[in-house]
Design an enzyme around this catalytic site. Structure first.
Site, mmCIF file in Angstrom:
data_model
loop_
_atom_site.group_PDB
_atom_site.id
_atom_site.type_symbol
_atom_site.label_atom_id
_atom_site.label_comp_id
_atom_site.label_asym_id
_atom_site.label_seq_id
_atom_site.Cartn_x
_atom_site.Cartn_y
_atom_site.Cartn_z
ATOM 1 N N HIS A 78 0.833 -1.215 0.000
ATOM 2 C CA HIS A 78 0.000 0.000 0.000
ATOM 3 C C HIS A 78 0.865 1.261 0.000
ATOM 4 O O HIS A 78 0.566 2.229 -0.705
ATOM 5 C CB HIS A 78 -0.946 0.015 1.199
ATOM 6 N N HIS A 237 -9.206 -1.957 -5.138
ATOM 7 C CA HIS A 237 -8.127 -2.264 -4.191
ATOM 8 C C HIS A 237 -7.130 -3.239 -4.799
ATOM 9 O O HIS A 237 -5.925 -3.139 -4.548
ATOM 10 C CB HIS A 237 -8.642 -2.811 -2.855
ATOM 11 N N ASP A 241 -3.190 -2.655 -5.013
ATOM 12 C CA ASP A 241 -2.182 -3.659 -4.646
ATOM 13 C C ASP A 241 -1.216 -3.916 -5.800
ATOM 14 O O ASP A 241 0.004 -3.984 -5.602
ATOM 15 C CB ASP A 241 -2.856 -4.995 -4.302
ATOM 16 N N HIS A 264 -0.504 -11.307 -4.824
ATOM 17 C CA HIS A 264 0.880 -10.878 -4.620
ATOM 18 C C HIS A 264 1.894 -11.878 -5.185
ATOM 19 O O HIS A 264 2.905 -11.486 -5.757
ATOM 20 C CB HIS A 264 1.147 -10.650 -3.133
#
Length: 303
Positions: A78, A237, A241, A264
């Site tokens: 973030h 969001h 990310d 991720h």
């Protein structure tokens, strides 16, 4: 010339780690040309510095974690997203614990901190990584792709078979030449399911998580009293990310990222695949700002 940028002043904040639940002191400091973003564990003696680079990512469970030996910095995405969105090339990030504070679960508080510190141009050309040809990685039905694009664009699709998601936008595409990171993406919060939180806590994860710093969803509704900040906050969001994860290339991107159910781990795999494929990218600078993709012609804060 499009120049590198750092912070004008030092700025500090305090928060809690999303997964550790620990109080964390955060200090953002200016850094010299070509430093990049460097995380510093100031609670250790000697201080351990970990550059925000793809090759230093050691864990990707629930967040992106930088690792050097047995030292970690968790949940960097973030803050890195805010750095990318505001075009900060060089900064030191000092932390008093192993995790970046979660703040409100978005990049908004970090954007505010950076804007409060001020942006300082430096006497060196800003380096961009330009995508020259398509590079992709897949894992099951998940996919992450870079394609050439004259600007910076992030497209993402999520696919949750859940009552809260079914009636909502699960796909978004943001072209940053025409859309403000600050207004349209930075305030999108992380989200989680009530059903997962008990399990996560049993694994010593999400110990600092609450409706104060995440969108919490039960079997059929959003539990946060104030609801959502954007109709498509969930997928926005994921874009936030991805922007943070992509900034682990160490430079701003000229190209498009497309993600389908990516997270991720796959984002980092894509970066490593790109870096290894030397013909798929090049480093470029712009002596004449007028020749640059429009999204980089002025501070994102002013867009």
């Amino acid at each position: 010339m499009i120049k590198q940028r750092t912070l004008k002043n030092i700025i500090r904040a305090t928060g809690v780690g999303l997964h550790s639940g620990e109080k964390v002191y955060l200090t953002l400091k200016p850094a010299p040309v070509d430093t990049g973003i460097v995380f510093c564990r100031t609670d250790l003696d000697p201080v351990v510095e970990i550059p925000a680079r793809a090759e230093n990512v050691g864990e990707t469970t629930m967040s992106t974690t930088l690792v050097k030996g047995d030292v970690k910095v968790d949940t960097v995405e973030h803050l890195l997203s805010a750095m990318a969105g505001l075009g900060i090339d060089n900064a030191y990030v000092e932390l008093s614990a192993s995790e970046v504070p979660i703040m409100d679960g978005s990049a908004g508080p970090f954007v505010f901190l950076i804007q409060s510190a001020g942006l300082q141009e430096q006497e060196a050309a800003k380096k961009f990584i330009r995508i020259k040809r398509e590079v992709s990685v897949e894992e099951g039905d998940k996919r992450a792709v870079f394609v050439p694009f004259d600007g910076f664009k992030v497209s993402f699709e999520i696919d949750f078979d859940h009552p809260v998601f079914r009636g909502r936008t699960q796909q978004a595409s943001v072209d940053f030449s025409s859309t403000s990171f600050v207004k349209e993406v930075s305030r999108a919060r992380t989200f989680g399911f009530m059903r997962d939180i008990e399990y996560l806590r049993s694994q010593n994860l999400a110990l600092g998580g609450s409706v104060e710093n995440a969108i919490v969803v039960d079997e059929n509704r959003v539990l946060n009293e104030d609801g959502l900040r954007y109709e498509d906050e969930f997928v926005k969001h994921k874009i936030l990310d991805a922007i943070g994860d992509l900034y682990l290339l160490g430079n701003s991107l000229i190209g498009e990222f497309r993600g389908f159910k990516s997270g991720h781990a796959l984002n980092n795999q894509l970066l490593r695949t790109l870096i290894a494929d030397k013909d798929a990218w090049e480093v470029v600078t712009f002596e004449d700002a007028r020749t640059a993709p429009i999204s980089y012609m002025r501070p994102a804060a002013a867009v």
